[in-house]
Motif scaffolding. Structure first.
Motif, PDB file in Angstrom:
ATOM      1  N   SER A  37      38.508 -27.886  10.103  1.00 30.51           N
ATOM      2  CA  SER A  37      37.078 -27.649   9.922  1.00 30.51           C
ATOM      3  C   SER A  37      36.670 -26.258  10.396  1.00 30.51           C
ATOM      4  CB  SER A  37      36.268 -28.708  10.676  1.00 30.51           C
ATOM      5  OG  SER A  37      36.559 -28.671  12.064  1.00 30.51           O
ATOM      6  N   HIS A  38      37.429 -25.667  11.331  1.00 31.64           N
ATOM      7  CA  HIS A  38      37.122 -24.313  11.783  1.00 31.64           C
ATOM      8  C   HIS A  38      37.302 -23.311  10.637  1.00 31.64           C
ATOM      9  CE1 HIS A  38      37.083 -24.890  16.329  1.00 31.64           C
ATOM     10  NE2 HIS A  38      37.344 -26.088  15.839  1.00 31.64           N
ATOM     11  N   TRP A  39      38.294 -23.555   9.791  1.00 32.09           N
ATOM     12  CA  TRP A  39      38.504 -22.674   8.641  1.00 32.09           C
ATOM     13  C   TRP A  39      37.355 -22.805   7.634  1.00 32.09           C
ATOM     14  CZ3 TRP A  39      40.333 -18.553   6.544  1.00 32.09           C
ATOM     15  CH2 TRP A  39      40.438 -18.430   5.156  1.00 32.09           C
ATOM     16  N   VAL A  40      36.788 -23.995   7.530  1.00 29.97           N
ATOM     17  CA  VAL A  40      35.691 -24.198   6.578  1.00 29.97           C
ATOM     18  C   VAL A  40      34.563 -23.212   6.853  1.00 29.97           C
ATOM     19  CG1 VAL A  40      33.919 -25.817   5.804  1.00 29.97           C
ATOM     20  CG2 VAL A  40      36.258 -26.628   6.178  1.00 29.97           C
ATOM     21  N   MET A 311      24.916 -41.953   3.525  1.00 30.73           N
ATOM     22  CA  MET A 311      26.171 -41.228   3.348  1.00 30.73           C
ATOM     23  C   MET A 311      27.013 -41.375   4.605  1.00 30.73           C
ATOM     24  SD  MET A 311      26.890 -37.228   2.456  1.00 30.73           S
ATOM     25  CE  MET A 311      26.572 -36.582   4.074  1.00 30.73           C
ATOM     26  N   MET A 312      28.288 -41.654   4.428  1.00 34.62           N
ATOM     27  CA  MET A 312      29.195 -41.760   5.576  1.00 34.62           C
ATOM     28  C   MET A 312      30.447 -40.939   5.334  1.00 34.62           C
ATOM     29  SD  MET A 312      30.915 -45.024   7.518  1.00 34.62           S
ATOM     30  CE  MET A 312      32.259 -44.761   8.684  1.00 34.62           C
ATOM     31  N   THR A 313      30.788 -40.115   6.315  1.00 34.91           N
ATOM     32  CA  THR A 313      32.071 -39.424   6.327  1.00 34.91           C
ATOM     33  C   THR A 313      32.424 -39.113   7.767  1.00 34.91           C
ATOM     34  OG1 THR A 313      33.291 -37.429   5.674  1.00 34.91           O
ATOM     35  CG2 THR A 313      30.906 -37.212   5.922  1.00 34.91           C
ATOM     36  N   LEU A 314      33.688 -39.207   8.089  1.00 34.82           N
ATOM     37  CA  LEU A 314      34.160 -38.892   9.434  1.00 34.82           C
ATOM     38  C   LEU A 314      34.881 -37.548   9.453  1.00 34.82           C
ATOM     39  CD1 LEU A 314      35.345 -42.401  10.633  1.00 34.82           C
ATOM     40  CD2 LEU A 314      33.124 -41.313  10.918  1.00 34.82           C
ATOM     41  N   GLY A 315      34.482 -36.658   8.534  1.00 36.04           N
ATOM     42  CA  GLY A 315      34.929 -35.276   8.567  1.00 36.04           C
ATOM     43  C   GLY A 315      36.316 -35.065   8.004  1.00 36.04           C
ATOM     44  N   THR A 316      36.830 -33.849   8.262  1.00 38.27           N
ATOM     45  CA  THR A 316      38.119 -33.460   7.702  1.00 38.27           C
ATOM     46  C   THR A 316      39.290 -34.148   8.388  1.00 38.27           C
ATOM     47  OG1 THR A 316      38.187 -31.593   9.234  1.00 38.27           O
ATOM     48  CG2 THR A 316      37.257 -31.175   7.063  1.00 38.27           C
ATOM     49  N   LEU A 317      39.068 -34.689   9.579  1.00 37.92           N
ATOM     50  CA  LEU A 317      40.192 -35.176  10.370  1.00 37.92           C
ATOM     51  C   LEU A 317      40.501 -36.651  10.178  1.00 37.92           C
ATOM     52  CD1 LEU A 317      39.457 -33.396  13.761  1.00 37.92           C
ATOM     53  CD2 LEU A 317      40.812 -32.589  11.836  1.00 37.92           C
ATOM     54  N   LEU A 318      39.542 -37.423   9.712  1.00 38.67           N
ATOM     55  CA  LEU A 318      39.747 -38.870   9.699  1.00 38.67           C
ATOM     56  C   LEU A 318      39.115 -39.479   8.452  1.00 38.67           C
ATOM     57  CD1 LEU A 318      41.127 -40.922  11.539  1.00 38.67           C
ATOM     58  CD2 LEU A 318      38.912 -41.433  12.508  1.00 38.67           C
ATOM     59  N   ALA A 319      39.924 -39.708   7.446  1.00 36.16           N
ATOM     60  CA  ALA A 319      39.428 -40.278   6.201  1.00 36.16           C
ATOM     61  C   ALA A 319      39.770 -41.758   6.064  1.00 36.16           C
ATOM     62  CB  ALA A 319      40.009 -39.519   5.001  1.00 36.16           C
ATOM     63  N   ARG A 320      40.413 -42.333   7.087  1.00 37.23           N
ATOM     64  CA  ARG A 320      40.719 -43.761   7.082  1.00 37.23           C
ATOM     65  C   ARG A 320      40.591 -44.317   8.483  1.00 37.23           C
ATOM     66  NH1 ARG A 320      46.410 -44.888   4.938  1.00 37.23           N
ATOM     67  NH2 ARG A 320      45.713 -43.529   3.257  1.00 37.23           N
ATOM     68  N   LEU A 321      40.494 -45.655   8.566  1.00 38.53           N
ATOM     69  CA  LEU A 321      40.287 -46.335   9.839  1.00 38.53           C
ATOM     70  C   LEU A 321      41.175 -47.578   9.900  1.00 38.53           C
ATOM     71  CD1 LEU A 321      36.375 -46.204   9.968  1.00 38.53           C
ATOM     72  CD2 LEU A 321      37.891 -45.089  11.616  1.00 38.53           C
ATOM     73  N   THR A 382      30.716 -30.391  14.617  1.00 36.80           N
ATOM     74  CA  THR A 382      29.682 -29.360  14.666  1.00 36.80           C
ATOM     75  C   THR A 382      29.133 -29.041  13.286  1.00 36.80           C
ATOM     76  OG1 THR A 382      30.698 -28.386  16.632  1.00 36.80           O
ATOM     77  CG2 THR A 382      29.158 -27.013  15.409  1.00 36.80           C
ATOM     78  N   ASN A 383      29.994 -28.885  12.282  1.00 39.10           N
ATOM     79  CA  ASN A 383      29.527 -28.537  10.949  1.00 39.10           C
ATOM     80  C   ASN A 383      28.600 -29.598  10.378  1.00 39.10           C
ATOM     81  OD1 ASN A 383      31.032 -26.206  11.050  1.00 39.10           O
ATOM     82  ND2 ASN A 383      32.665 -26.932   9.715  1.00 39.10           N
ATOM     83  N   GLY A 384      28.996 -30.870  10.498  1.00 38.10           N
ATOM     84  CA  GLY A 384      28.177 -31.947   9.954  1.00 38.10           C
ATOM     85  C   GLY A 384      26.842 -32.078  10.665  1.00 38.10           C
ATOM     86  N   VAL A 385      26.844 -31.929  11.989  1.00 42.70           N
ATOM     87  CA  VAL A 385      25.603 -32.012  12.760  1.00 42.70           C
ATOM     88  C   VAL A 385      24.651 -30.898  12.345  1.00 42.70           C
ATOM     89  CG1 VAL A 385      24.652 -31.666  15.078  1.00 42.70           C
ATOM     90  CG2 VAL A 385      26.544 -33.251  14.738  1.00 42.70           C
ATOM     91  N   GLN A 386      25.170 -29.696  12.179  1.00 45.62           N
ATOM     92  CA  GLN A 386      24.319 -28.573  11.791  1.00 45.62           C
ATOM     93  C   GLN A 386      23.766 -28.746  10.378  1.00 45.62           C
ATOM     94  OE1 GLN A 386      26.852 -25.196  12.498  1.00 45.62           O
ATOM     95  NE2 GLN A 386      26.381 -25.133  14.680  1.00 45.62           N
ATOM     96  N   GLU A 387      24.571 -29.287   9.472  1.00 43.30           N
ATOM     97  CA  GLU A 387      24.066 -29.522   8.109  1.00 43.30           C
ATOM     98  C   GLU A 387      23.011 -30.620   8.108  1.00 43.30           C
ATOM     99  OE1 GLU A 387      27.447 -30.209   5.615  1.00 43.30           O
ATOM    100  OE2 GLU A 387      28.167 -28.145   5.791  1.00 43.30           O
ATOM    101  N   ALA A 388      23.166 -31.632   8.959  1.00 44.59           N
ATOM    102  CA  ALA A 388      22.142 -32.674   9.070  1.00 44.59           C
ATOM    103  C   ALA A 388      20.828 -32.092   9.587  1.00 44.59           C
ATOM    104  CB  ALA A 388      22.634 -33.789   9.991  1.00 44.59           C
TER     105      ALA A 388
END
Length: 533
Positions: A37-40, A311-321, A382-388
């Motif tokens: 996500s830092h590269w994003v 909308m739900m997403t757990l970011g770039t690091l976790l796409a499954r649970l 951080t990216n998702g919080v800022q976009e929200a």
């Protein structure tokens, strides 16, 4: 008509000449990013710099996750790397180990100790690998000569790893940090004064209004956190610096002497605190107005009617649970009248409702900016919080690790989010949290107030970031904005030597005065005694 075509041709030629002129006079920038996500967000800056005509070279690892070797935006230098920051590292770390320990311990004290040990061990190995990367770079004489000969104007790096910072020092180039974290911790706490009476330590989840017990906890957390960060990083990077720069060099100064710190935060999101002249706040520079959704996604969103979309997403690091957690989440969504778009790549939950759409990828910024989006279920990156904040969408937080709990706690303190423990959560708890954010107007009102504050700026954050990068190139640095504090030891910075000297002087004066008084008293007493006799 012919005249109009001739006029448009002249305008096009003028634009082309202007663009070519920009490219000729653009600077040369060496970038060492961090993946994931830092590269994003680093890529947004690279795109903006490229559009201004700058020549960009990105140093990337051979096993990079997001950073592509071939791009029209930049030239790349690929270095061998077999470890580090990739999807497997975080998938194994968060899903297989971290969640498992949390679920078994159910947040007991020893569970927290075990989790902290896991984090420390994982990042100890990660930074060990990064130290090996910088050693390979510095030991490659041919590569270092080519970098010297390239005549770069500055280094732009993410100081969450030390590679770019040490490389800038070796090349003798001005340094710009794209930063929220450094290898020593949160950037403010490294560079700026940090009164712990009202500045909460980053991992403490406290606010700037602390009771006495909370202030005690804050100070303990601060010193323990700094000690833990030093244990994870110092031995690796210090050995590299000693080998290549000498044993008398303090590698901490490599970070503190950066010309400009582009801070990926601001005081809409963070609590007010002391800052420094070379800290430039560019929070949310990756945010932008929403673009139209893909047609199939737009049809699904419009089918939600007046109820809107979650909308739900757990970011770039976790796409499954884990399947049982995914089933609880899906079952909760199925009970709601809203439509749900969930980025999820695991097995389809058995409790999935007809109102829920599972996708492999989600246009997060565009969907957050859609007028029908009501709630954002997120992990708190951080990216998702800022976009929200930018789009004014309240959150239900499912924090997992790292800075995520602290990020969400800041929004919770401002009444713009509610937070649920993903480990102990069941469908009743999750539904209660969702319905609170959906139907209690204060959540939306509070996040929209933050959005209005964030947007009310004289200059867009991305434009500000580009301006200060170009400023450093124009002036060969920004040394006039750096304080001398980065050269000072802890004793000098806190005036311990001055205070000690003054106390010694006071003590000496007091001691001399006491001796004089005793001598005078002794003389007077003896004189009276002689007269009496």
């Amino acid at each position: 008509m012919v005249g109009w075509i001739y006029q448009q041709t002249l305008i096009s030629l003028a634009i082309l000449l202007f663009t070519l002129s920009n490219k000729v006079h653009g600077g040369k920038i060496l970038v060492y990013p961090l993946d994931g996500s830092h590269w994003v967000n680093m890529k947004f800056i690279i795109e903006a710099l490229y559009s201004k005509g700058h020549d960009i070279t990105v140093v990337r690892a051979s096993n990079s996750w997001y950073i592509k070797e071939n791009s029209h935006l930049y030239n790349s230098i690929t270095i061998p790397n077999t470890g580090g920051f990739d999807e497997n590292f975080f998938g194994e770390f968060i899903l297989s180990k971290y969640l498992k320990i949390q679920r078994e311990g159910r947040n007991s004290f020893w569970t927290q100790i075990t989790l902290q040990s896991l984090v420390s061990k994982s990042f100890y190995e990660f930074h060990k690998n990064m130290a090996e990367v910088i050693s390979r770079l510095l030991d490659d004489d041919q590569l270092m000569r080519s970098l010297q000969d390239a005549k770069f104007d500055l280094v732009l790096t993410d100081p969450s790893v030390a590679v770019g910072t040490i490389l800038a020092r070796r090349l003798g180039l001005p340094l710009v940090h794209n930063v929220r974290w450094t290898i020593q911790g949160e950037a403010h706490m490294i560079l700026a004064p940090t009164p712990l009476s009202y500045v909460p330590f980053t991992a403490s989840e406290l606010t700037d209004k602390m009771s006495f017990p909370q202030r005690i906890f804050n100070i303990i957390a601060y010193f323990m956190g700094n000690y833990n960060m030093a244990c994870m990083t110092e031995s690796h990077y210090k050995a590299v610096v000693w080998h290549h720069f000498g044993p008398d060099v303090d590698y901490d100064t490599f970070f503190r002497e950066a010309d400009i710190w582009l801070m990926r935060t601001d005081f809409v999101f963070d609590f007010p605190r002391p800052t420094m002249p070379n800290m430039v706040y560019v929070s949310g520079f990756q945010c932008r107005p929403a673009q139209p959704l893909p047609p199939d996604l737009e049809r699904f969103v419009q089918s939600s009617g007046e109820h809107g979309v979650i909308m739900m997403t757990l970011g770039t690091l976790l796409a499954r649970l884990p399947e049982d957690i995914a089933d609880e989440i899906a079952a909760t969504f199925a009970l709601l009248p809203q439509k749900v778009i969930w980025r999820y790549t695991g097995p389809t939950p058995s409790t999935l409702g007809n109102n829920t759409l599972l996708v492999d990828w989600i246009p997060q910024n565009d969907l957050l900016g859609h007028p029908k989006t009501r709630v954002f279920v997120a992990h708190g990156g951080t990216n998702g919080v800022q976009e929200a904040i930018y789009h004014g969408v309240p959150l239900v937080g499912l924090p997992l690790v790292l800075d995520q709990p602290d990020n969400l706690s800041k929004l919770k303190a401002r009444g713009a989010a509610t937070v649920v423990n993903i480990v102990t959560m069941d469908r009743g708890v999750f539904r209660e949290a969702l319905e609170a954010v959906l139907y209690e107007p204060s959540y939306t009102e509070n996040i929209q107030r933050l959005s209005a504050l964030h947007r009310d700026q004289p200059m867009k954050p991305l434009d500000k970031a580009v301006f200060w990068i170009e400023f450093v190139m124009r002036h060969k640095g920004a040394r006039h904005l750096r304080t001398e504090s980065y050269k000072m030891s802890w004793v000098v910075y806190h005036s311990v030597d001055v205070i000690g000297t003054l106390l010694a002087c006071v003590l000496l004066v007091a001691l001399v005065s006491l001796c004089v008084m005793r001598w005078v008293c002794h003389k007077v007493f003896c004189k009276r005694k002689v007269k009496t006799e």
